[in-house]
Design an enzyme around this catalytic site. Sequence first.
Site, PDB file in Angstrom:
ATOM      1  N   PRO A 107      43.329  43.911  38.132  1.00 19.49           N
ATOM      2  CA  PRO A 107      41.894  44.124  38.377  1.00 19.49           C
ATOM      3  C   PRO A 107      41.349  43.118  39.395  1.00 19.49           C
ATOM      4  O   PRO A 107      41.650  41.931  39.324  1.00 19.49           O
ATOM      5  CB  PRO A 107      41.268  43.896  37.003  1.00 19.49           C
ATOM      6  CG  PRO A 107      42.376  44.077  36.032  1.00 19.49           C
ATOM      7  CD  PRO A 107      43.621  43.637  36.737  1.00 19.49           C
ATOM      8  N   GLU A 108      40.577  43.618  40.359  1.00 22.82           N
ATOM      9  CA  GLU A 108      39.935  42.778  41.360  1.00 22.82           C
ATOM     10  C   GLU A 108      38.420  42.961  41.210  1.00 22.82           C
ATOM     11  O   GLU A 108      37.969  43.550  40.244  1.00 22.82           O
ATOM     12  CB  GLU A 108      40.436  43.166  42.764  1.00 22.82           C
ATOM     13  CG  GLU A 108      41.963  43.092  42.880  1.00 22.82           C
ATOM     14  CD  GLU A 108      42.511  43.507  44.241  1.00 22.82           C
ATOM     15  OE1 GLU A 108      41.770  43.410  45.241  1.00 22.82           O
ATOM     16  OE2 GLU A 108      43.669  43.944  44.299  1.00 22.82           O
TER      17      GLU A 108
ATOM     18  N   LYS B 191      36.560  37.463  40.103  1.00 16.62           N
ATOM     19  CA  LYS B 191      37.246  38.287  39.103  1.00 16.62           C
ATOM     20  C   LYS B 191      37.034  37.768  37.690  1.00 16.62           C
ATOM     21  O   LYS B 191      37.663  38.234  36.754  1.00 16.62           O
ATOM     22  CB  LYS B 191      38.753  38.306  39.404  1.00 16.62           C
ATOM     23  CG  LYS B 191      39.102  38.848  40.782  1.00 16.62           C
ATOM     24  CD  LYS B 191      40.602  38.811  40.999  1.00 16.62           C
ATOM     25  CE  LYS B 191      40.940  38.412  42.412  1.00 16.62           C
ATOM     26  NZ  LYS B 191      42.384  38.203  42.613  1.00 16.62           N
TER      27      LYS B 191
ATOM     28  N   ARG C  86      53.043  38.142  48.673  1.00 18.23           N
ATOM     29  CA  ARG C  86      52.652  39.414  48.052  1.00 18.23           C
ATOM     30  C   ARG C  86      53.033  40.586  48.942  1.00 18.23           C
ATOM     31  O   ARG C  86      52.995  40.486  50.168  1.00 18.23           O
ATOM     32  CB  ARG C  86      51.124  39.442  47.827  1.00 18.23           C
ATOM     33  CG  ARG C  86      50.576  38.282  47.027  1.00 18.23           C
ATOM     34  CD  ARG C  86      51.004  38.333  45.568  1.00 18.23           C
ATOM     35  NE  ARG C  86      50.563  39.552  44.921  1.00 18.23           N
ATOM     36  CZ  ARG C  86      49.361  39.728  44.382  1.00 18.23           C
ATOM     37  NH1 ARG C  86      48.479  38.763  44.406  1.00 18.23           N
ATOM     38  NH2 ARG C  86      49.040  40.873  43.810  1.00 18.23           N
TER      39      ARG C  86
END
Length: 274
Positions: free
Chosen positions: A2-3, A58, A262
């Site tokens: 979740p961002e 976040k 990433r």
Amino acid sequence: MPELPEVETVVAGLRREAVGRRVVDVEILLDAHFLPSAAELADGLRGRRLTTARRWGKIWFVDTDDEQTLVGHLRMTGQLRVQPADEPRLPHTHLVATLDDGRELRWRDVRRFGWMHLLPSAEVAGLPELARLGPDALAIDEAAFVAAVRASGRGLKALLLGQEIVAGLGNIYVDEALHRARLHPTLTAGRLSRERARRLHGVMREVLSAAVAAHGSSIDGQYVAVDGELGSYQHAHRVYGRAGQPCLACGTPIVRIVAAGRGTHYCPSCQRRR
Ligand SMILES: [Zn+2]
């Protein structure tokens, strides 16, 4: 993971479904990253009315009527749901807070990287998790963003993931914003002209606002809103998760590289490293 748009959707759901309710009981089913401890957190919440829900980057916050704040991070797989008590509890449910309307606020976290602290509201600002956090990505003004980006020697992907100059972006929304701004993920931030840095600020806000309106991106069913609904912004992704597929702007196949540790998706034609 979740961002900002997903956390914003969860917080909006908490406002709608849980704020204003009193917590009549708290059960800890599985201990997790609860501070000060699971038992103290449960005792501290029991009997309290939830007064507000908000977000910074976040991180989510729920205040109580005795000037305490529940602060948490969903990390990889954390889910906050408000459900009828007779709805089966899914595996990996860690905490259940029964509300005064009989429904349950449930915290579930399959991979257990998420965390939750209950502390006096006056001490929230001193949390180590907030110490290095920059302004929220939907709140930072253009001048502050442009100055911070142009003062950095880091690559754009690393800088935007870092949370220090701007909080709330993660892997999905950094890739999506950089594609729309036509910027290569490993381009050194300090090399951006003022004009391109301004454009990145505008695009970042556009992407995040559109994703909030779509209730976030749901990939692999990991992220759900408080009511269990999935987001739909994954259908608007232009590069994230689209390696090998044609760029929607120019047709060149999207490439996946590793940047800032990433998986990073970009169009080698639209996003040149210059
Ligand atoms: Zn392209």
